[in-house]
Design a protein around this motif. Structure first.
Motif, PDB file in Angstrom:
ATOM      1  N   VAL A  34      -3.067  12.840  -0.163  1.00 57.96           N
ATOM      2  CA  VAL A  34      -1.904  11.963  -0.203  1.00 57.96           C
ATOM      3  C   VAL A  34      -1.891  11.177  -1.514  1.00 57.96           C
ATOM      4  O   VAL A  34      -2.944  10.749  -1.991  1.00 57.96           O
ATOM      5  CB  VAL A  34      -1.940  10.995   1.004  1.00 57.96           C
ATOM      6  CG1 VAL A  34      -0.948   9.859   0.830  1.00 57.96           C
ATOM      7  CG2 VAL A  34      -1.646  11.757   2.293  1.00 57.96           C
ATOM      8  N   THR A  35      -0.709  11.012  -2.075  1.00 59.10           N
ATOM      9  CA  THR A  35      -0.551  10.230  -3.298  1.00 59.10           C
ATOM     10  C   THR A  35       0.596   9.251  -3.127  1.00 59.10           C
ATOM     11  O   THR A  35       1.719   9.655  -2.780  1.00 59.10           O
ATOM     12  CB  THR A  35      -0.261  11.129  -4.504  1.00 59.10           C
ATOM     13  OG1 THR A  35      -1.317  12.086  -4.647  1.00 59.10           O
ATOM     14  CG2 THR A  35      -0.173  10.299  -5.780  1.00 59.10           C
ATOM     15  N   ILE A  36       0.325   7.982  -3.366  1.00 60.33           N
ATOM     16  CA  ILE A  36       1.372   6.971  -3.353  1.00 60.33           C
ATOM     17  C   ILE A  36       1.787   6.693  -4.791  1.00 60.33           C
ATOM     18  O   ILE A  36       0.954   6.658  -5.700  1.00 60.33           O
ATOM     19  CB  ILE A  36       0.909   5.683  -2.645  1.00 60.33           C
ATOM     20  CG1 ILE A  36       2.070   4.710  -2.463  1.00 60.33           C
ATOM     21  CG2 ILE A  36      -0.267   5.039  -3.368  1.00 60.33           C
ATOM     22  CD1 ILE A  36       1.740   3.507  -1.571  1.00 60.33           C
ATOM     23  N   SER A  37       3.068   6.519  -5.002  1.00 54.66           N
ATOM     24  CA  SER A  37       3.575   6.224  -6.335  1.00 54.66           C
ATOM     25  C   SER A  37       4.824   5.367  -6.195  1.00 54.66           C
ATOM     26  O   SER A  37       5.362   5.207  -5.095  1.00 54.66           O
ATOM     27  CB  SER A  37       3.889   7.510  -7.104  1.00 54.66           C
ATOM     28  OG  SER A  37       4.897   8.260  -6.436  1.00 54.66           O
ATOM     29  N   ARG A  38       5.281   4.831  -7.303  1.00 55.29           N
ATOM     30  CA  ARG A  38       6.474   3.996  -7.271  1.00 55.29           C
ATOM     31  C   ARG A  38       7.279   4.206  -8.531  1.00 55.29           C
ATOM     32  O   ARG A  38       6.735   4.542  -9.589  1.00 55.29           O
ATOM     33  CB  ARG A  38       6.105   2.533  -7.087  1.00 55.29           C
ATOM     34  CG  ARG A  38       5.347   1.902  -8.257  1.00 55.29           C
ATOM     35  CD  ARG A  38       4.829   0.511  -7.866  1.00 55.29           C
ATOM     36  NE  ARG A  38       5.928  -0.399  -7.566  1.00 55.29           N
ATOM     37  CZ  ARG A  38       5.803  -1.491  -6.833  1.00 55.29           C
ATOM     38  NH1 ARG A  38       4.628  -1.802  -6.297  1.00 55.29           N
ATOM     39  NH2 ARG A  38       6.834  -2.279  -6.622  1.00 55.29           N
ATOM     40  N   ASP A  39       8.578   3.977  -8.396  1.00 54.96           N
ATOM     41  CA  ASP A  39       9.500   4.007  -9.513  1.00 54.96           C
ATOM     42  C   ASP A  39      10.263   2.696  -9.459  1.00 54.96           C
ATOM     43  O   ASP A  39      11.210   2.552  -8.672  1.00 54.96           O
ATOM     44  CB  ASP A  39      10.430   5.215  -9.402  1.00 54.96           C
ATOM     45  CG  ASP A  39      11.335   5.365 -10.619  1.00 54.96           C
ATOM     46  OD1 ASP A  39      11.542   4.365 -11.337  1.00 54.96           O
ATOM     47  OD2 ASP A  39      11.855   6.464 -10.824  1.00 54.96           O
ATOM     48  N   ASN A  40       9.855   1.757 -10.271  1.00 52.84           N
ATOM     49  CA  ASN A  40      10.476   0.436 -10.222  1.00 52.84           C
ATOM     50  C   ASN A  40      11.933   0.469 -10.696  1.00 52.84           C
ATOM     51  O   ASN A  40      12.726  -0.379 -10.303  1.00 52.84           O
ATOM     52  CB  ASN A  40       9.664  -0.563 -11.044  1.00 52.84           C
ATOM     53  CG  ASN A  40       8.379  -0.965 -10.336  1.00 52.84           C
ATOM     54  OD1 ASN A  40       8.189  -0.693  -9.148  1.00 52.84           O
ATOM     55  ND2 ASN A  40       7.481  -1.610 -11.065  1.00 52.84           N
ATOM     56  N   ALA A  41      12.275   1.432 -11.521  1.00 51.96           N
ATOM     57  CA  ALA A  41      13.667   1.552 -11.965  1.00 51.96           C
ATOM     58  C   ALA A  41      14.575   1.971 -10.816  1.00 51.96           C
ATOM     59  O   ALA A  41      15.777   1.683 -10.823  1.00 51.96           O
ATOM     60  CB  ALA A  41      13.771   2.547 -13.108  1.00 51.96           C
ATOM     61  N   ASN A  79      13.664   1.280  -7.553  1.00 49.71           N
ATOM     62  CA  ASN A  79      13.317   0.442  -6.394  1.00 49.71           C
ATOM     63  C   ASN A  79      12.803   1.286  -5.231  1.00 49.71           C
ATOM     64  O   ASN A  79      13.152   1.044  -4.062  1.00 49.71           O
ATOM     65  CB  ASN A  79      14.526  -0.382  -5.929  1.00 49.71           C
ATOM     66  CG  ASN A  79      14.880  -1.495  -6.889  1.00 49.71           C
ATOM     67  OD1 ASN A  79      14.164  -1.742  -7.860  1.00 49.71           O
ATOM     68  ND2 ASN A  79      16.003  -2.144  -6.645  1.00 49.71           N
ATOM     69  N   THR A  80      11.973   2.248  -5.546  1.00 49.86           N
ATOM     70  CA  THR A  80      11.525   3.208  -4.538  1.00 49.86           C
ATOM     71  C   THR A  80      10.022   3.445  -4.636  1.00 49.86           C
ATOM     72  O   THR A  80       9.480   3.532  -5.747  1.00 49.86           O
ATOM     73  CB  THR A  80      12.273   4.542  -4.697  1.00 49.86           C
ATOM     74  OG1 THR A  80      13.678   4.315  -4.568  1.00 49.86           O
ATOM     75  CG2 THR A  80      11.849   5.539  -3.624  1.00 49.86           C
ATOM     76  N   VAL A  81       9.400   3.545  -3.478  1.00 48.97           N
ATOM     77  CA  VAL A  81       8.000   3.943  -3.390  1.00 48.97           C
ATOM     78  C   VAL A  81       7.940   5.268  -2.654  1.00 48.97           C
ATOM     79  O   VAL A  81       8.746   5.528  -1.755  1.00 48.97           O
ATOM     80  CB  VAL A  81       7.154   2.859  -2.689  1.00 48.97           C
ATOM     81  CG1 VAL A  81       7.601   2.631  -1.251  1.00 48.97           C
ATOM     82  CG2 VAL A  81       5.677   3.187  -2.746  1.00 48.97           C
ATOM     83  N   TYR A  82       7.005   6.105  -3.055  1.00 47.47           N
ATOM     84  CA  TYR A  82       6.892   7.453  -2.502  1.00 47.47           C
ATOM     85  C   TYR A  82       5.522   7.670  -1.871  1.00 47.47           C
ATOM     86  O   TYR A  82       4.539   7.029  -2.254  1.00 47.47           O
ATOM     87  CB  TYR A  82       7.097   8.497  -3.596  1.00 47.47           C
ATOM     88  CG  TYR A  82       8.398   8.373  -4.343  1.00 47.47           C
ATOM     89  CD1 TYR A  82       8.460   7.709  -5.563  1.00 47.47           C
ATOM     90  CD2 TYR A  82       9.573   8.907  -3.821  1.00 47.47           C
ATOM     91  CE1 TYR A  82       9.648   7.589  -6.256  1.00 47.47           C
ATOM     92  CE2 TYR A  82      10.763   8.791  -4.500  1.00 47.47           C
ATOM     93  CZ  TYR A  82      10.803   8.137  -5.726  1.00 47.47           C
ATOM     94  OH  TYR A  82      11.994   8.014  -6.397  1.00 47.47           O
ATOM     95  N   LEU A  83       5.488   8.605  -0.946  1.00 48.19           N
ATOM     96  CA  LEU A  83       4.219   9.055  -0.389  1.00 48.19           C
ATOM     97  C   LEU A  83       4.260  10.578  -0.353  1.00 48.19           C
ATOM     98  O   LEU A  83       4.966  11.163   0.473  1.00 48.19           O
ATOM     99  CB  LEU A  83       3.993   8.491   1.016  1.00 48.19           C
ATOM    100  CG  LEU A  83       2.592   8.725   1.573  1.00 48.19           C
ATOM    101  CD1 LEU A  83       1.579   7.842   0.820  1.00 48.19           C
ATOM    102  CD2 LEU A  83       2.527   8.418   3.074  1.00 48.19           C
TER     103      LEU A  83
END
Length: 121
Positions: free
Chosen positions: A67-74, A76-80
């Motif tokens: 599993v990898t968590i990441s985010r894109d602040n541009a 406003n989203t976080v992913y899993l």
């Protein structure tokens, strides 16, 4: 702050899914974010977290390497991103957010509504 999780579904063991959590109504770039899950008959458990800068991530032991968590602040989203899924990953997955410090405490103030992930063997 409103959090909207999406991307759940039904997959076979070994498959992949990417969950998304869109935030609105707050300053997303200043929030630590996390993912939790709750299986039927079990308590909610921590899955992963990411700091507000994206520079730190942490994972529950059973999902490390898959599993990898990441985010894109541009956005406003976080992913899993979840790979090599197992039947025991079946649960409702919730995203959560909170002010700086939430990452270290694994305690979050804001919660989304959850998205169902079902992994069949």
């Amino acid at each position: 702050v409103q959090l909207q999780a999406s991307g759940g579904g039904q997959v076979q063991a070994g498959g992949s899914l990417r969950l998304s959590c869109a935030a609105s109504g707050g300053t997303f770039s200043t929030y630590d974010m996390g993912w939790f899950r709750q299986a039927p008959g079990k308590e909610r458990e921590f899955v992963a977290a990411i700091s507000w800068t994206g520079g730190r991530t942490s994972y529950e032991d059973s999902v490390k390497g898959r599993v990898t968590i990441s985010r894109d602040n541009a956005k406003n989203t976080v992913y899993l991103q979840m790979n090599s899924l197992k039947p025991e990953d079946t649960a409702v997955y919730f995203c959560a957010g909170g002010p700086r410090g939430s990452y270290d405490r694994r305690t979050f103030l804001y919660w989304g509504q959850g998205t169902q992930v079902t992994v069949s063997s």
